[in-house]
Enzyme design. Structure first.
Site, PDB file in Angstrom:
ATOM      1  CB  ALA A 182      -0.908   0.000   1.218  1.00 22.83           C
ATOM      2  CB  ALA A 183       2.122   3.408   1.746  1.00 24.00           C
ATOM      3  CG  MET A 184       8.781   1.838   1.538  1.00 21.33           C
ATOM      4  SD  MET A 184       8.908   0.728   2.972  1.00 21.33           S
ATOM      5  CE  MET A 184      10.357   1.415   3.788  1.00 21.33           C
ATOM      6  CD  GLU A 232       3.267   3.819   5.097  1.00 23.93           C
ATOM      7  OE1 GLU A 232       4.494   3.759   5.286  1.00 23.93           O
ATOM      8  OE2 GLU A 232       2.521   2.817   5.163  1.00 23.93           O
ATOM      9  CG  HIS A 265       6.431   3.574   9.539  1.00 25.78           C
ATOM     10  ND1 HIS A 265       6.824   2.760  10.569  1.00 25.78           N
ATOM     11  CD2 HIS A 265       5.569   2.853   8.785  1.00 25.78           C
ATOM     12  CE1 HIS A 265       6.213   1.587  10.444  1.00 25.78           C
ATOM     13  NE2 HIS A 265       5.438   1.616   9.373  1.00 25.78           N
TER      14      HIS A 265
HETATM   15 ZN   LIG Z   1       4.363   0.209   8.464  1.00 27.51          ZN
END
Ligand SMILES: [Zn+2]
Length: 1038
Positions: free
Chosen positions: A394-396, A431, A434
Site C-alpha cells: 500500500a505504501a512505504m 506512514e 514511521h
Molecule cells: Zn508500516
C-alpha cells in the site's frame, strides 16, 4: 548499458592479439625445416628442441598477455568477457593479483564469513557517496558507490550485500589514500591491494578479499562500480508506467524494504548499519528525480541534454528506507509552520484534478500532531509523498519520500466512499508515524519489526482521532478491526510469538504479518492504558530522544517506559511483564467467577487464566502464563461501578471486589483495553444478557462489542455453550451504535461460512434476518446522491457506517427489499446512464446487482470499469465483477486479468491494471462459486504470475503467502486444501470434515454477495506494510 557496449569490443581485441601469437608459433618451425642441408637427424633433433622452446615461450607470452588484458579490462570498466559475474560464485576475477595468489587460501577457506546469513560485523559503513546514471530508454542504470568504512575488528574480507548487480570495478584504500578507482593495483598511497572479489549469490553478498588486513579503529574507502537493470518486478529499483494522452509514460522508483537496497547498489543491507548518504542521479532532463533529501545542486549537460541532481546528505539512516524516483510527475505543495515543505507528486492529470489535495492537507496536520505528541521535531527539511500506479505494498515509509500506491493516496471526493477515505487516511497516518518509529529510531533487527509496525498501526487510530475526533477510532474501530481480528488468528495453535527469530533472508518477509502489525498495536494499546497517557507519552519521548538516528531493541523501549513509571513512583517492571506477551504466542482467556466458597463472603471473586486456543485437542500442555492487567467493574440494572485494576500473575487467584448480590454482574476488561478474552460463570453471562436486553447503555459501546466477540469465540472454542452468543445478539434490535453491530456481523459472517451448505443454514439465515430487519427498515437507505458532498468529514460517520452495515447484512442474507432496492439502483443507472447510487454503498449495490441480474449487467460494469477515471470507483467496479454466480464470466475475468490473448481478444494487456490482478484472484477465490476456479487458475498461471510479479508475488497478498506456505508442506493440493489455506481456518476445516457436514447447498442468489460483505468488513484491515499489502481489505482468512 555500459556493460554490454564495452564487452564485445574487449573480446574482439583480446582474441586478435592472441591469434597473432598463435600464428607465429606455427609458422616459424616450418621455415626452419625448409633450410636443412646437413645431417638431417642432428638438425631434426636440434629443430625439435628449438620448436619445443618456442612453443613453451609462445604459450607463456600468450598467457601473460591475456593476464595483462584481464587486469586492464577490470580497471577500464570492461567486462572481462564474463557477463555473468553474478552467479559465477567463486570464479573470481583476478584483479591485479599477478603472481601473488599463493599461500593465502588456507585462512580464507577456513573463515569464509560470507557463508553466514548475516554480515560479519567487522566493518561499519559511515558514509555512502552514490552516483547513478539512469537510462529510462532501455531501463538500465549504472552506478558508482564509494563507501567510507570503519574497521571494528581486523579482517581481510569486506563482505557486503549485492544482488543482481554486475560489478565492474572494485578498489579499496585506507584513510587518507587516493581512493580513486584507478589506483587499486598500485602499492602505497593508501591503496589496499585487492586479492580477489566475487559475488556469493546464496546470501546475496559480495566479497572483496584483500592481501592485507584492515586494522581496527581505522577508516577505509571501498569503491565499486556496477550496472543493473531497472526491473519490471516491484522490488529494488523498478519501473512502472501509466497512460497519459494515449501515450505510455514510464517512471522508475525504489522499494528497498526489507532487503532490496542490495538490488540497487552494493551496501550493508541490515538495519543496524546506519550511515549517511550523498546521492547524485543523472538522467534525461525530461524527467525529474526525487530522493529522501532535497536537491542541493543541479547541473544540465548541454551536449546530451542530461541532468544531474545532487541531493543533500542524509542524516544517519538504514538502507531499507533510502529511496529515489525518476519520473515526470507534477506536484502540489504546502508548508508546515515549522518550515517543512510537503509535496504530493502524482500523474499530471491526478494532480490537476485535485486528487492529491486531501492527502497533502492531512499530512500537514499530522506532522504537527506527531511533533506535539512525541515532542520530537520532524528531522528532514521536506517530506514528499509519491503516488505511483504500481507498488508491491500500500505504501512505504521512506524517510522524506514516502511512496504510496495510487489507490491509497488519491481521493476523488465526489465518488469515494467513506470507507475508502478512512482507509486512505489511515495509510497516510501510518506512514507519517514511521518517520519517527522506523526512520528516526529503527529496530535493531527484523525480529522486532513489530516495534515499528505495531506503533505505526496503533497510531493509525490515535492519529485519525486527532484528524477526525468524531470517528472515535481508538476507542471503537480499533476493537473490531485490530483486536478482534488478531485474536482470531492468535488463538490458532499455528500462531507464533510476536518477536520471531529471523536469520535467512527468505524469513524476513514472513515477519511482516498480522501478528506483527495487529498484535503489536494491541499490546502497545494495552500498555498505554496500564501506564496512562501522560506517562506513556513521556516514555516514548525519552525513547525517541535516546535512540534518534540510531537503532533500538524492545528492551530499550521497556527500560524507558519503566523509567517513566518510576519517575511517578509506580514501580512496574515493564520488561518482565511484556516479555510474557511478546515472547510467548497467543493470549489468555481470563475466567472470572463469583466466589461460591462457604468460607468466603460473596464479594470475593476467583480469577483464573489459561492459554486460549480454538483447538481443544491441543490444550493439554498448558504451561503458558501471563501477567494480566485485568480491569473489573461491578454493575446492576442502573449503574456500573468504577473500574479496578487487578494484576493476575498466577493460574488462579482470589480477589476482593465491591459489594455483590444475586442481581449484580461482573464485567472484566473494561473498554477492552487488554489483549485477552474474558469468560464468566453462566449465571453472570445470563445477567449480562439480561442487562443488554433491558438497558444496554449501562455497558459501554466498546464492551458491548467485546462481549459479542468474546461470546462467539469462546463458544467456537468450546469454552461456552453455543446458545449464549445467539441469546446475546438477541438484543441487537435495541442496539443503535455501529460498533456492536459490526462486531456481530463479523461473527455472523464467520458462522455463515461454517454453516453454508449445511441443513441448519436456513434456520441460521432466518434468525439473522430477523435480528437485522427492524433496525434495517428504521435506518433505510442513504438519500444523498453522488453529487452531495456530505462525506464523512461533515456527516455523522457512525450513523453512515451503521446504515451501511445493516444494508450489507440485509442484502447478504437475502432480505428481499434490500435486493429490490439494489436492482432498482442498477436498472436506473443503466437506463439513465446516470449513477445515482450513494458512494458509501456502491460496492454493495454493484455486487448485489452483478450477483442477481443477468450477464448484461456484468458487461455494463465491465464497461464502466474501463471508462471511469476515479481510482476508488475502478476498485469497487472490479470487485463487483467477481460477484457473479456465472463461472464462465468469472473465468473470463481471470483470463482477461492475467493474459488477454488467451481468449483471442484483440485487447491490450492494460485491461486490468497489474496492481489489481492479485485482488481479482483473491476476490474470485472468496466467491463460493469461484473458489475452485481461482485455485485452478492460480496453479495454471503460476508461471505467468511469477514472471510478472516475481518476488513481490510472495508478499503481495495473504492468499499467495497462504498458498505458498502450503506448497512447502503439502504436495497434495486440492480445492479443499485451497479453502483451508485461504480461510486460514485449518482447524475449523478439519472439524467440519470430521463431523461430515457437507450435503447440498441451500444456495440463494445472494450467496455470492456475502463474499464482498466479508471482504469489505474491516475497512482498515489493510494487510501488511509499512509494509501494508496493496490488496486492502484482504483479510487473510476470508
Ligand atoms: Zn508500516
Amino acid at each position: 548499458m555500459g556493460l554490454n557496449d564495452s564487452s564485445p569490443g574487449a573480446m574482439r581485441n583480446g582474441r586478435g592479439l592472441s591469434d597473432q601469437w598463435a600464428e607465429s608459433v606455427v609458422v616459424r618451425p616450418r621455415t626452419t625445416e625448409r633450410h636443412i642441408t646437413v645431417h638431417k637427424r642432428l638438425v631434426l633433433g636440434f629443430a625439435l628442441s628449438i620448436l619445443t622452446l618456442i612453443v613453451v615461450t609462445a604459450v607463456a607470452v600468450v598467457l601473460s598477455v591475456r593476464f595483462e588484458e584481464c587486469g586492464e579490462q577490470s580497471r577500464d570498466g570492461g567486462a572481462a568477457g564474463e557477463p555473468g559475474s553474478r552467479g559465477s560464485g567463486g570464479s573470481a576475477r583476478l584483479n591485479g593479483s599477478r603472481g601473488e595468489r599463493t599461500g593465502e587460501r588456507g585462512d580464507e577457506e577456513a573463515a569464509q564469513p560470507w557463508r553466514n546469513s548475516r554480515l560479519p560485523g567487522t566493518l561499519r559503513p559511515r558514509h555512502y557517496d552514490l552516483r547513478l546514471a539512469v537510462h529510462m530508454d532501455n531501463f538500465t542504470f549504472s552506478g558508482e558507490v564509494s563507501i567510507e568504512l570503519e574497521c571494528i575488528n581486523a579482517t581481510r574480507f569486506i563482505v557486503l550485500h549485492a544482488d543482481r548487480l554486475e560489478v565492474d570495478r572494485v578498489s579499496v584504500s585506507s584513510e587518507g589514500g587516493g581512493g580513486g578507482g584507478r589506483s587499486s593495483n598500485r602499492p602505497g598511497g593508501g591503496v589496499m591491494r585487492v586479492h580477489r572479489h566475487f559475488p556469493f549469490p546464496a546470501n546475496q553478498m559480495y566479497v572483496v578479499v584483500l592481501h592485507r588486513e584492515l586494522k581496527p579503529m581505522r577508516t577505509y574507502r571501498l569503491n565499486v562500480s556496477f550496472d543493473a537493470a531497472i526491473e519490471d518486478e516491484l522490488l529494488g529499483f523498478f519501473r512502472s508506467s501509466y497512460m497519459m494522452n494515449r501515450e505510455r509514460r514510464y517512471l522508475a522508483v525504489t522499494q528497498f524494504s526489507p532487503i532490496h537496497a542490495r538490488k540497487a547498489f552494493p551496501c550493508f543491507d541490515e538495519p543496524v548499519y546506519k550511515a549517511t548518504f550523498s546521492l547524485a542521479l543523472r538522467h534525461d532532463a525530461q524527467y525529474t528525480s526525487l530522493s529522501n533529501m532535497p536537491v542541493e545542486s543541479s547541473s544540465l549537460e548541454d551536449e546530451d541534454g542530461w541532468l544531474t541532481n545532487r541531493f543533500a546528505r542524509t542524516p544517519r539512516m538504514s538502507t531499507y528506507y533510502l529511496a529515489w524516483a525518476v519520473c515526470n510527475f507534477t506536484y502540489r505543495e504546502t508548508q508546515t509552520d515549522g518550515g517543512v515543505t510537503i509535496r504530493l507528486y502524482a500523474r499530471p492529470d491526478a494532480i490537476s484534478s485535485g486528487a492529491g489535495d486531501y492527502a497533502l492537507h492531512i499530512t500537514k496536520r499530522l506532522l504537527g500532531f506527531y511533533q506535539d505528541y512525541f515532542k520530537v521535531q520532524y528531522s528532514l527539511p521536506k517530506l514528499d509523498l509519491l503516488a505511483v500506479p504500481k507498488h508491491p505494498y500500500a505504501a512505504m515509509e521512506n524517510w522524506g519520500l514516502s511512496v504510496f500506491v495510487e489507490q491509497k493516496i488519491l481521493l476523488d471526493a465526489e465518488v469515494s466512499s467513506s470507507s475508502y477515505q478512512m482507509e486512505l487516511t489511515m495509510v497516510v497516518v501510518h506512514e507519517i508515524c514511521h518517520q519517527w518509529f522506523g526512520d528516526l529510531v529503527t529496530p535493531v533487527w527484523w525480529e522486532d519489526v513489530w516495534l515499528k509496525e505495531g506503533f505505526a498501526h496503533f497510531f493509525e487510530y490515535v492519529g485519525t482521532d486527532f484528524l477526525f475526533p468524531k470517528w472515535n477510532m481508538e476507542k471503537q474501530r480499533f476493537l473490531t478491526d485490530v483486536l478482534h481480528e488478531v485474536m482470531l488468528l492468535d488463538g490458532l495453535s499455528s500462531s507464533h510469538p510476536i518477536s520471531q527469530e529471523v536469520e535467512q533472508a527468505t524469513d524476513i518477509n514472513r515477519v511482516f504479518d498480522w501478528i506483527a502489525y495487529k498484535k503489536g498495536a494491541a499490546l502497545i494499546r494495552m500498555l498505554a492504558n496500564v501506564m496512562g497517557q501522560p506517562l506513556f507519552q513521556k516514555g516514548l519521548n525519552d525513547y525517541l530522544l535516546s535512540h534518534m538516528y540510531s537503532n533500538a531493541a524492545r528492551d530499550d523501549l521497556w527500560s524507558k517506559l519503566s523509567q517513566a513509571m518510576r519517575s511517578e513512583g509506580r514501580d512496574i517492571n515493564i520488561g518482565e511483564m511484556m516479555d510474557r506477551w511478546t515472547l510467548q504466542m497467543g493470549y489468555p482467556v481470563v475466567t472470572i467467577s463469583k466466589n461460591q466458597s462457604e468460607q468466603l463472603p460473596t464479594h470475593y471473586i476467583t480469577v483464573s487464566q489459561e492459554h486460549f486456543l480454538y483447538a481443544q485437542e491441543v490444550r493439554g500442555n498448558n504451561s503458558l502464563q501471563w501477567q494480566v492487567p485485568l480491569t473489573v467493574a461491578v454493575g446492576n440494572e442502573s449503574a456500573l461501578s468504577a473500574e479496578r485494576l487487578i494484576w493476575i500473575n498466577n493460574k488462579t487467584e482470589t480477589h476482593r471486589v465491591g459489594q455483590m448480590d444475586d442481581s449484580t454482574w461482573l464485567l472484566g476488561n473494561i473498554n477492552q483495553t487488554g489483549y485477552f478474552r474474558v469468560n464468566y460463570d453462566l449465571q453472570n453471562w445470563k445477567l449480562l444478557i439480561q442487562q443488554l436486553h433491558t438497558s444496554p447503555q449501562i455497558i459501554s459501546v466498546g464492551n458491548r462489542a467485546g462481549l459479542i466477540d468474546d461470546a462467539f469465540n469462546l463458544a467456537r472454542a468450546g469454552y461456552l455453550p453455543q446458545g449464549i452468543p445467539l441469546q446475546l445478539i438477541g438484543y441487537l434490535p435495541e442496539e443503535t451504535s455501529f460498533l456492536p453491530w459490526h462486531a456481530a456481523s463479523r461473527a455472523l459472517y464467520q458462522l455463515d461460512k461454517l454453516l453454508d451448505r449445511t441443513e441448519e443454514y436456513s434456520l441460521f439465515s432466518d434468525y439473522v434476518l430477523k435480528q437485522v430487519a427492524s433496525r434495517y427498515h428504521q435506518m433505510g437507505w442513504p438519500t444523498n446522491g453522488p453529487g452531495n458532498e456530505g462525506n464523512i468529514l461533515q456527516a455523522s460517520y457512525q450513523t453512515e457506517e451503521l446504515q451501511r452495515e445493516l444494508i450489507m447484512l440485509a442484502c447478504s442474507f437475502g432480505n428481499k427489499q434490500c435486493h429490490r432496492q439494489a436492482v432498482a439502483y442498477i436498472s436506473d443507472w443503466i437506463s439513465s446512464n446516470k449513477n445515482r447510487i450513494p458512494p458509501n454503498i456502491r460496492d454493495i449495490v454493484y455486487c448485489t446487482g452483478v450477483s442477481l441480474m443477468d450477464e448484461d449487467v456484468w458487461e455494463f460494469i465491465w464497461m464502466k470499469f474501463h471508462s471511469t477515471g476515479a481510482i476508488s470507483e475502478k476498485k469497487i467496479l472490479l470487485e463487483a465483477l467477481t460477484c457473479s454466480d456465472n463461472t464462465f464470466l468469472l473465468n473470463r475475468l481471470l483470463s482477461l486479468s492475467v493474459s488477454p490473448r488467451l481468449l483471442n481478444l484483440s485487447l491490450s494487456s492494460d485491461l486490468v491494471p497489474e496492481q489489481d490482478v492479485i485482488d481479482v484472484i483473491i476476490h474470485v477465490g472468496r466467491n463460493p462459486q469461484g473458489r475452485s476456479l481461482a485455485w485452478r487458475y492460480f496453479r495454471e498461471k503460476w508461471d505467468v504470475l511469477n514472471a510478472r510479479y516475481g518476488e513481490a508475488l510472495f508478499m503481495n497478498s495473504k492468499l499467495i503467502s497462504g498458498v505458498t506456505e502450503f506448497l512447502n508442506t503439502e504436495r497434495e493440493l486440492n480445492e479443499k486444501v485451497f479453502a483451508a489455506v485461504t480461510l486460514k481456518f485449518n482447524e475449523e476445516t478439519q472439524r467440519r470434515r470430521r463431523s461430515g457436514r457437507r450435503g447440498h447447498a441451500p444456495r440463494t442468489a445472494c450467496s455470492t454477495v456475502r463474499h464482498i460483505a466479508v471482504a469489505t468488513q474491516p475497512a482498515s484491515v489493510t494487510p501488511s506494510i509499512h509494509q501494508r499489502k496493496n490488496s486492502s481489505r484482504s483479510n487473510g482468512w476470508m
